[in-house]
Enzyme design. Structure first.
Site, PDB file in Angstrom:
ATOM      1  N   HIS A 117     -10.159  -0.028   7.860  1.00 62.50           N
ATOM      2  CA  HIS A 117      -8.754   0.016   8.277  1.00 62.50           C
ATOM      3  C   HIS A 117      -8.170  -1.392   8.381  1.00 62.50           C
ATOM      4  O   HIS A 117      -7.115  -1.690   7.799  1.00 62.50           O
ATOM      5  CB  HIS A 117      -8.635   0.737   9.616  1.00 62.50           C
ATOM      6  N   GLU A 118      -8.856  -2.244   9.128  1.00 65.39           N
ATOM      7  CA  GLU A 118      -8.345  -3.606   9.333  1.00 65.39           C
ATOM      8  C   GLU A 118      -8.373  -4.405   8.028  1.00 65.39           C
ATOM      9  O   GLU A 118      -7.531  -5.285   7.815  1.00 65.39           O
ATOM     10  CB  GLU A 118      -9.155  -4.317  10.413  1.00 65.39           C
TER      11      GLU A 118
ATOM     12  N   HIS B 242      -5.087  -3.980   6.217  1.00 69.67           N
ATOM     13  CA  HIS B 242      -4.044  -4.899   6.710  1.00 69.67           C
ATOM     14  C   HIS B 242      -4.299  -6.319   6.203  1.00 69.67           C
ATOM     15  O   HIS B 242      -3.378  -7.021   5.771  1.00 69.67           O
ATOM     16  CB  HIS B 242      -4.037  -4.912   8.240  1.00 69.67           C
TER      17      HIS B 242
END
Length: 350
Positions: free
Chosen positions: A21-22, A25
């Site tokens: 997920h990170e 980003h």
């Protein structure tokens, strides 16, 4: 597999989903030239890390999340590479990139799990029990394909049991495809019974479904159907939570999730384990896109408000006030995590 190894396996899997997920980003921010100050796995005190270029990479104590800290996310800045200085469309992509990565990861896992399958069942009626009319299925014929139940689309054969159980106790509206035409059964009352198929005992709704050979594209379609089903399960859970059918006390946090993953890993059922990982990955994607403060969806919500404000010649909400809202949201989110974690631990020791 020993319990200790299973726990480690579960923690690593959960950490992998957070990292994915990170990383979404991070990759999007770096691609658009936004300055990333820290890429962290976990929350709380820093355990270890290193710095490369402008970015600090760290591992933190509490395995309940992570973050990609970009320059001036919630405030005005003179830094030309600050997040708030990037074009709105770039900020949008950066914000949704984490959820997109979790969706991609979930679907890829499902594809890898389902790809080797040589046979599958279709939501097509293959045969009917001797007493099928007694279950409320009068009028349904072999060869009928079940398309919808109470407005919910049927992607996989497993959807039929899920939807029948979800709406149990109330009449069903069932949409079928029969010889290329749609047939609708309204207010059908179905119930499970002790039945027989050619004299063989059977308990259920009185139908069996067609088994067919499956190739690559069929398996790909089934993987997609599984993924969409997982999104629908998240929606069902949210609807049940808002409507009061389930309470906050029924929610699970990182401890509860890790416990379930450990149990599955202990059984050495790797297909079920990775299926669960795929479900959690898709769950994380959907939940993070909810328009709530501190979540990616909350930031997207404020971003869209800002774009609309500019379109109508209005003054956008100052970033610092948006930051205050996200700070309060983060505090409430952490309080919720503490609450559900306490419940998870209580359930484990009881």
């Amino acid at each position: 597999m020993s319990n200790a190894i299973s726990i480690l396996f579960a923690i690593l899997a959960f950490g992998f989903l957070v990292a994915v997920h990170e990383l979404g980003h991070f990759i999007a921010a770096k691609s658009f030239g936004v300055q990333v100050n820290e890429f962290a796995l976990g929350m709380g005190p820093r355990i270890c890390g290193f710095k490369k270029g402008e970015t600090e990479y760290s591992l933190r104590l509490l395995p309940i999340g992570g973050y990609c800290a970009m320059e001036s996310e919630d405030e005005e800045s003179d830094n030309p590479r600050a997040f708030t200085r990037a074009a709105a469309w770039k900020r949008f992509i950066i914000l949704v990139a984490g959820a997109a990565m979790n969706l991609i990861a979930g679907f890829l896992i499902l594809i890898l799990l389902i790809a080797p399958a040589k046979y599958t069942t279709e939501p097509v009626i293959d045969s009917l029990a001797d007493q099928y009319a007694e279950t409320g299925l009068s009028g349904i014929l072999p060869g009928d394909r079940i398309l919808k139940i109470n407005g919910e689309r049927v992607y996989l054969t497993s959807d039929i049991g899920l939807l029948l159980e979800r709406y149990a106790g109330s009449p069903y509206d069932i949409v079928l495809s029969r010889e290329g035409k749609r047939v609708t059964f309204e207010d059908a009352v179905l119930e499970k019974k002790d039945l027989t198929f050619d004299g063989e005992a059977f308990y259920g709704y009185g139908v069996r479904y067609a088994a067919v050979e499956s190739g690559f594209f069929t398996n790909l379609k089934n993987a997609f159907g599984n993924g969409v089903d997982y999104v629908r399960l998240v929606r069902f859970s949210l609807v049940d939570l808002v409507s009061g059918h389930v309470g906050v006390q029924d929610m699970s946090g990182p401890v509860g999730i890790t416990s379930v993953m450990t149990e599955v890993a202990n059984e050495a059922d790797y297909a079920s384990f990775f299926n669960l990982v795929a479900f959690i990955s898709i769950n994380l994607a959907v939940m993070n896109l909810l328009p709530l403060p501190a979540l990616d969806g909350g930031r997207v919500f404020f971003l869209l408000i800002g774009v609309l404000a500019k379109l109508f010649g209005l003054k956008p909400i100052p970033y610092k006030y948006e930051g205050y809202v996200h700070l309060v949201g983060l505090a409430l989110f952490m309080a919720l995590i503490v609450y559900v974690t306490f419940n998870d631990i209580t359930r484990l020791i009881s």
